[in-house]
Design an enzyme around this catalytic site. Structure first.
Site, PDB file in Angstrom:
ATOM      1  CD  GLN A  72     -16.606   1.810   0.000  1.00 31.97           C
ATOM      2  OE1 GLN A  72     -16.502   1.139  -0.558  1.00 31.97           O
ATOM      3  NE2 GLN A  72     -16.030   1.738   1.233  1.00 31.97           N
ATOM      4  CE1 TYR A  93      -6.993   5.931   6.344  1.00 30.75           C
ATOM      5  CE2 TYR A  93      -6.310   3.635   7.136  1.00 30.75           C
ATOM      6  CZ  TYR A  93      -7.391   4.716   6.787  1.00 30.75           C
ATOM      7  OH  TYR A  93      -8.581   4.547   7.366  1.00 30.75           O
ATOM      8  CE  LYS A 105      -9.783   7.499  10.282  1.00 34.12           C
ATOM      9  NZ  LYS A 105     -10.624   8.197   9.998  1.00 34.12           N
TER      10      LYS A 105
END
Length: 300
Positions: free
Chosen positions: A15, A126, A130
């Site tokens: 995206q 997740y 990060k």
């Protein structure tokens, strides 16, 4: 005249990556997953050596939040280990490295928008991956910019907007989480701001390295975003079957990985350093719905 002429964009088919390639035009060196596998760093660095970019933007990531709870090794390799290696490569050559992070590094407590100085305390693997990626890039030093954003979507990918448009055309009743708050961030708006920040950073006497929050202005819930999407679809003349969108708490929609309730991001540092303010999330939705891609996806 742009100060950075050749910019490698990793994750060019995603995206944000797709939007970056469009904004950069001929300056972009697009590297989709097939050409830039973050699980094969030696091959990726060899590719970069061949391309000799003036800057690297890493828009690639492992983003399957629930799957990451079990696919830990792969998630960590892509999100935690690869960014540091890329940052090292860029630092050794004195070129900028731009990396994207997430609101998921925070635990979602309270109601105040998170600042870059707030402690990261992820709720899921997740988010942990990060967080470790951010720390790895910062530890390397060099000319790095880390942009933490939230609720990213565009008009063509698999995301909340396109999912709601599809479900709204298929179902009369939907249930959407109403106690998670943040700012839906339109990928093309992010891309424009990122390129602008990179250009400005290269013109400053001292490179303004560090972490910056970047999201569309304002806030809403997933339920509020869904209602706005359906209203926009109706205004665009698209038939919608959905008649009732029931607001539900997160506990009524259990997921493998926990989600933060408060994903609000304070973006004042972005404005102070770069003079950048993104449009409102409502404007982002309007732009997405008006794009040719969004019109193509609206039901006939």
């Amino acid at each position: 005249m742009p100060t950075v002429q050749r910019i490698a964009v990793l994750g060019a088919a995603g995206q944000i990556g797709r939007a970056l390639v469009q904004v950069l035009g001929e300056r972009a060196l697009p590297l989709p997953r097939a050409d830039a596998d973050l699980l094969d760093i030696p091959a990726l660095l060899s590719k970069l050596e061949m391309l000799k970019p003036d800057a690297v933007i890493n828009a690639a990531a492992y983003t399957a939040v629930d799957a990451a709870e079990d696919d830990v090794e792969r998630c960590m390799a892509i999100n935690a280990q690869a960014p540091a290696k890329l940052a090292e490569w860029c630092a050794a050559r004195g070129i900028p490295f731009v990396h994207f992070s997430t609101d998921y590094v925070y635990d979602g407590s309270g109601e105040k928008p998170w600042r870059e100085t707030d402690a990261a305390n992820p709720l899921n693997r997740y988010g942990t991956s990060k967080k470790l990626g951010d720390e790895g890039v910062q530890a390397v030093g060099g000319k790095h910019l880390i942009f933490r954003t939230s609720w990213v979507y565009d008009a063509v990918g698999r995301n909340f907007l396109t999912t709601m448009l599809r479900l709204g055309a298929e179902k009369e009743q939907l249930r959407v989480v109403a106690d998670q708050f943040g700012a839906p961030s339109y990928a093309p708006h992010l891309a424009v701001a990122v390129v602008s920040c990179l250009e400005k950073a290269m013109q400053m006497d001292a490179f303004p390295y560090g972490v910056y929050h970047m999201a569309n202005a304002g806030e809403t819930s997933w339920h509020g975003f869904a209602q706005a999407i359906f209203a926009s679809a109706v205004a665009a003349g698209a038939p919608q079957r959905v008649k009732d969108v029931e607001p539900i708490p997160s506990v009524a929609y259990p997921t493998r990985a926990g989600r933060p309730l408060n994903s609000r991001l304070n973006c004042s540092k972005l404005h102070t350093v770069f003079g950048e303010r993104l449009p409102t999330w409502e404007q982002g939705l309007s732009d997405a719905m008006e794009s040719s891609s969004a019109r193509h996806r609206l039901p006939d």
